[in-house]
Every structure is written in C-alpha cells, then in structure tokens.
Design an enzyme around this catalytic site. Structure first.
Site, PDB file in Angstrom:
ATOM      1  N   SER A  41      -4.486   6.197   2.573  1.00  0.00           N
ATOM      2  CA  SER A  41      -3.579   5.204   3.145  1.00  0.00           C
ATOM      3  C   SER A  41      -2.164   5.459   2.642  1.00  0.00           C
ATOM      4  O   SER A  41      -1.977   5.918   1.511  1.00  0.00           O
ATOM      5  CB  SER A  41      -4.031   3.794   2.756  1.00  0.00           C
ATOM      6  OG  SER A  41      -5.322   3.518   3.277  1.00  0.00           O
TER       7      SER A  41
ATOM      8  N   TYR B  82      -7.039  -1.646  -0.391  1.00  0.00           N
ATOM      9  CA  TYR B  82      -7.678  -1.841  -1.702  1.00  0.00           C
ATOM     10  C   TYR B  82      -7.241  -0.763  -2.662  1.00  0.00           C
ATOM     11  O   TYR B  82      -7.096   0.409  -2.289  1.00  0.00           O
ATOM     12  CB  TYR B  82      -9.202  -1.791  -1.534  1.00  0.00           C
ATOM     13  CG  TYR B  82      -9.962  -1.677  -2.839  1.00  0.00           C
ATOM     14  CD1 TYR B  82     -10.019  -2.749  -3.724  1.00  0.00           C
ATOM     15  CD2 TYR B  82     -10.640  -0.502  -3.175  1.00  0.00           C
ATOM     16  CE1 TYR B  82     -10.724  -2.652  -4.922  1.00  0.00           C
ATOM     17  CE2 TYR B  82     -11.346  -0.396  -4.364  1.00  0.00           C
ATOM     18  CZ  TYR B  82     -11.387  -1.473  -5.241  1.00  0.00           C
ATOM     19  OH  TYR B  82     -12.084  -1.370  -6.420  1.00  0.00           O
ATOM     20  N   HIS B  83      -6.996  -1.151  -3.921  1.00  0.00           N
ATOM     21  CA  HIS B  83      -6.798  -0.204  -5.006  1.00  0.00           C
ATOM     22  C   HIS B  83      -7.814  -0.523  -6.093  1.00  0.00           C
ATOM     23  O   HIS B  83      -8.098  -1.699  -6.357  1.00  0.00           O
ATOM     24  CB  HIS B  83      -5.392  -0.312  -5.592  1.00  0.00           C
ATOM     25  CG  HIS B  83      -4.300   0.013  -4.627  1.00  0.00           C
ATOM     26  ND1 HIS B  83      -4.279   1.176  -3.900  1.00  0.00           N
ATOM     27  CD2 HIS B  83      -3.184  -0.682  -4.268  1.00  0.00           C
ATOM     28  CE1 HIS B  83      -3.203   1.189  -3.131  1.00  0.00           C
ATOM     29  NE2 HIS B  83      -2.526   0.075  -3.332  1.00  0.00           N
TER      30      HIS B  83
ATOM     31  N   GLY C 110       3.930   4.315  -1.826  1.00  0.00           N
ATOM     32  CA  GLY C 110       3.481   5.675  -1.554  1.00  0.00           C
ATOM     33  C   GLY C 110       2.134   5.745  -0.875  1.00  0.00           C
ATOM     34  O   GLY C 110       1.961   5.263   0.241  1.00  0.00           O
ATOM     35  N   PHE C 111       1.129   6.298  -1.581  1.00  0.00           N
ATOM     36  CA  PHE C 111      -0.148   6.607  -0.933  1.00  0.00           C
ATOM     37  C   PHE C 111      -1.309   6.349  -1.887  1.00  0.00           C
ATOM     38  O   PHE C 111      -1.125   6.218  -3.103  1.00  0.00           O
ATOM     39  CB  PHE C 111      -0.169   8.071  -0.480  1.00  0.00           C
ATOM     40  CG  PHE C 111       0.016   9.062  -1.609  1.00  0.00           C
ATOM     41  CD1 PHE C 111      -1.068   9.502  -2.374  1.00  0.00           C
ATOM     42  CD2 PHE C 111       1.279   9.566  -1.903  1.00  0.00           C
ATOM     43  CE1 PHE C 111      -0.889  10.411  -3.413  1.00  0.00           C
ATOM     44  CE2 PHE C 111       1.461  10.480  -2.939  1.00  0.00           C
ATOM     45  CZ  PHE C 111       0.371  10.901  -3.692  1.00  0.00           C
TER      46      PHE C 111
ATOM     47  N   CYS D  35      -5.895  -1.947   6.586  1.00  0.00           N
ATOM     48  CA  CYS D  35      -4.763  -1.347   7.304  1.00  0.00           C
ATOM     49  C   CYS D  35      -4.534  -1.949   8.685  1.00  0.00           C
ATOM     50  O   CYS D  35      -3.948  -1.299   9.561  1.00  0.00           O
ATOM     51  CB  CYS D  35      -4.951   0.169   7.425  1.00  0.00           C
ATOM     52  SG  CYS D  35      -5.199   1.006   5.841  1.00  0.00           S
TER      53      CYS D  35
ATOM     54  N   ARG E  87       6.113  -3.474   0.756  1.00  0.00           N
ATOM     55  CA  ARG E  87       6.041  -2.175   1.422  1.00  0.00           C
ATOM     56  C   ARG E  87       5.654  -2.357   2.882  1.00  0.00           C
ATOM     57  O   ARG E  87       5.304  -3.452   3.316  1.00  0.00           O
ATOM     58  CB  ARG E  87       4.984  -1.299   0.747  1.00  0.00           C
ATOM     59  CG  ARG E  87       3.600  -1.945   0.733  1.00  0.00           C
ATOM     60  CD  ARG E  87       2.476  -0.971   0.514  1.00  0.00           C
ATOM     61  NE  ARG E  87       1.206  -1.637   0.315  1.00  0.00           N
ATOM     62  CZ  ARG E  87       0.454  -2.182   1.264  1.00  0.00           C
ATOM     63  NH1 ARG E  87       0.869  -2.167   2.516  1.00  0.00           N
ATOM     64  NH2 ARG E  87      -0.706  -2.746   0.977  1.00  0.00           N
ATOM     65  N   GLY E  88       5.686  -1.240   3.629  1.00  0.00           N
ATOM     66  CA  GLY E  88       5.151  -1.262   4.978  1.00  0.00           C
ATOM     67  C   GLY E  88       3.627  -1.230   4.938  1.00  0.00           C
ATOM     68  O   GLY E  88       3.022  -1.036   3.887  1.00  0.00           O
ATOM     69  N   GLY E  89       3.022  -1.409   6.071  1.00  0.00           N
ATOM     70  CA  GLY E  89       1.564  -1.348   6.132  1.00  0.00           C
ATOM     71  C   GLY E  89       0.924  -2.716   5.979  1.00  0.00           C
ATOM     72  O   GLY E  89       1.585  -3.734   5.788  1.00  0.00           O
TER      73      GLY E  89
END
Length: 212
Positions: free
Chosen positions: A143, A77-78, A156-157, A174, A71-73
């Site tokens: 994010s 953390y998740h 996604g987010f 980020c 992905r972009g970015g």
C-alpha cells in the site's frame, strides 16, 4: 539529484513516528537534512486518511486502535511482520517526478529481485484508487499513501512480509471493498519456497530506491 539516505529504525509506536515525521519534514524544508528513507515497523494499528468512510473502519469492539492521519489514501493496517517505509524527499531537488509511480516501480523492482513478479495498476476513471503494488492476479501486496507539503514528501508505503493477515478481514482496506490482501510469506508458500526475511526485503527496497 540529492542522495537518498537510508535510516534503519526498529519497531516504533505509530504516534511517535507521526510526531517524528513532522520534525523530519521540517528538517528537510529548512535544509538541515537531506532526502531520507526511514525503514521501520509499527505495533498493530489501523490508520486512515480524511476521505475514509467510517463504515470502512473496524467495529468499535475491535482490539486494534485506529488513528486518523494526514496522508492520501484510505484505511490500512500496520503491524509486526510488515515493513513500513517513510520517504522525506524534496521534490524540487529532483525535478519533475511522479513520486507515487516512482515508488510503485521501485517496489516492483525490489521484490522482483527476490523472486516475486508484481505489477502496478492504472485506476479506471471514477473508480477507487488502485495505487500500490499487486500480484499478476490482482491481489494487493503493498500500500502507498503520501503527502506533499512545501514540495517535501512524507508518509510512504507498507509491504506485507509476514504480518497477521486476518486483521485485513475486519475493515475495508484502501477503500476497496473487493480487495484481497496478500503477504510475501503467502506468495512464497504458494511457490513452495522459503519466505524472504524482513532484512532481505529492507535491503532490496533500499537498493531499488537508491537509498544508501
């Protein structure tokens, strides 16, 4: 405009979700499924995009695994207490749309209905990306990192509802070396009010993004 279907998932291992996401995207490209918003959470993991500097990642001795993603970015953390939303949308069916701006505005609307005034920020030329959702005093709450392939979005987010915020001190989030991450629980405590539940946040986000 295609209807956006809300798909509720529980906690899913990141590697499992990443594999499933390829299937979801293929289904959308082939017309076997419509536009979908997947709402879920992950066990603790730090993911990072291809432009991430290795110096921004936690030390090798850190207990949390790191996973490279497409992905972009940059690194984020998740973990438990964080709501993740993956959007698999055919942009050709929606006409010209700035998908990132649409997500930012949707999350601002959703969390505004729960009593949290938030903003988006424009990125100055040459600066690190400020994509996401922020408090008015420039702490980052949400994010966003997405990919578009054959006109279909993925990834996604994430929204910090009430995760372990200490993890954000172990790496550069980020790509922003001076960012302060914040959670809805912390913002609620500052206001002397109860924090919203994850179920309330899920419902507000789905409503704001038009997912049914």
């Amino acid at each position: 405009m295609s209807v956006l279907q809300r798909v509720e998932l529980g906690e899913v291992e990141y590697e499992v979700a990443a594999k499933d996401m390829k299937t979801w995207v293929a289904e959308r490209i082939d017309g076997d499924a419509g536009d979908r918003l997947f709402l879920l959470s992950h066990p603790p993991v730090i993911t990072y995009g291809p432009r991430t500097s290795l110096a921004d990642l936690p030390a090798e001795t850190a207990a949390i695994p790191t996973v490279a993603v497409d992905r972009g970015g940059f690194a984020t953390y998740h973990g438990p207490g964080q709501l993740v939303g993956y959007l698999v949308i055919d942009l050709k069916r929606r006409g010209p749309v700035d998908i990132v701006r649409w997500v930012e505005n949707g999350l601002i609307e959703a969390l505004g209905t729960l009593g949290f005034p938030l903003i988006r920020r424009d990125t100055p030329r040459g600066a690190s990306s400020l994509v996401g959702v922020w408090t008015e005093d420039h702490r980052k709450l949400c994010s966003i990192g997405m990919r578009i392939r054959h006109g279909v979005t993925s990834h996604g987010f994430s929204i910090n509802v009430d995760p372990d915020m200490t993890v954000f001190h172990t790496f550069t989030t980020c790509g922003l070396h001076d960012v302060t991450m914040v959670s809805l629980a912390e913002l609620a405590a500052e206001r002397g009010r109860p924090a919203p539940t994850e179920a309330e946040v899920r419902a507000a986000v789905a409503t704001a993004l038009g997912a049914v």
